[in-house]
Write an enzyme that holds these catalytic residues in place. Structure first.
Site, PDB file in Angstrom:
ATOM      1  N   HIS A   1      65.146  38.584  -4.414  1.00  0.00           N
ATOM      2  CA  HIS A   1      64.889  40.020  -4.637  1.00  0.00           C
ATOM      3  C   HIS A   1      64.720  40.591  -3.444  1.00  0.00           C
ATOM      4  O   HIS A   1      64.123  41.991  -3.226  1.00  0.00           O
ATOM      5  CB  HIS A   1      63.694  40.301  -5.648  1.00  0.00           C
ATOM      6  CG  HIS A   1      63.732  39.612  -6.892  1.00  0.00           C
ATOM      7  ND1 HIS A   1      64.763  39.895  -7.724  1.00  0.00           N
ATOM      8  CD2 HIS A   1      62.993  38.881  -7.594  1.00  0.00           C
ATOM      9  CE1 HIS A   1      64.542  39.307  -8.910  1.00  0.00           C
ATOM     10  NE2 HIS A   1      63.583  38.594  -8.912  1.00  0.00           N
TER      11      HIS A   1
ATOM     12  N   CYS B   1      71.644  49.333   2.960  1.00  0.00           N
ATOM     13  CA  CYS B   1      72.306  50.503   2.458  1.00  0.00           C
ATOM     14  C   CYS B   1      73.123  50.247   1.122  1.00  0.00           C
ATOM     15  O   CYS B   1      73.421  48.904   0.814  1.00  0.00           O
ATOM     16  CB  CYS B   1      73.422  51.004   3.473  1.00  0.00           C
ATOM     17  SG  CYS B   1      72.727  51.726   4.979  1.00  0.00           S
TER      18      CYS B   1
END
Length: 165
Positions: free
Chosen positions: A147, A155
């Site tokens: 995660h 980005c």
């Protein structure tokens, strides 16, 4: 009452997912096999021992709320500022200052060093504690953060960019 036995606990059968006296010796034997690749899968339970609250069992647990609709890329695209303020900042601290790796993190780092790269660690945690162990280990190559990590950002492509991939 007579104790029930399963196939896993009957004499002659290997133990499977049952904790007991043979757990550590069995792990040591597996880790010492020359061709063995071992994967540790870690999550909130490991970091809970360092004092970090789990996201399922604390009073403000993120998984008790509307995370399945809020923690999505599409929710972020609908309003990134609102998503950041109303979901992310309320659910996650900006950093885990003051928390230190516990003996579980240290043991995994030591085992990784002893195995000469035959141990990989897959973690769901975003706290960065695997990298902060006193035991120096090659987490750059042997750690996968499923995660991501707080403070490590990327980005996000636009929907158009994603559809062109």
């Amino acid at each position: 009452p007579k104790r029930k036995t399963s196939a896993a606990t009957q004499p002659g059968n290997r133990r499977r997912s049952i904790r007991g006296a043979n757990s550590l010796p069995t792990l040591a034997e597996i880790l010492n096999r020359p061709s063995a690749l071992t994967v540790f899968i870690t999550g909130a339970g490991l970091s809970a021992a360092s004092g970090i609250p789990t996201f399922r069992h604390s009073p403000d647990a993120v998984w008790k709320g509307d995370v399945w609709t809020s923690a999505t890329r599409s929710a972020w695209r609908k309003g990134s500022v609102g998503w950041w303020n109303d979901f992310w900042l309320k659910s996650f601290p900006l950093q885990f200052d003051g928390y230190v790796p516990n003996s579980g993190h240290e043991a995994i780092a030591r085992i990784s060093n002893m195995s000469r790269g035959r141990v990989k660690v897959l973690t769901q945690n975003v706290d960065g504690l695997h990298q902060k162990t006193n035991e120096s280990w090659n987490h750059e190559e042997n750690l996968v953060e499923a995660h991501g990590r707080l403070g490590l950002y990327k980005c996000v492509p636009t929907e158009e960019q994603e559809s062109n991939d």
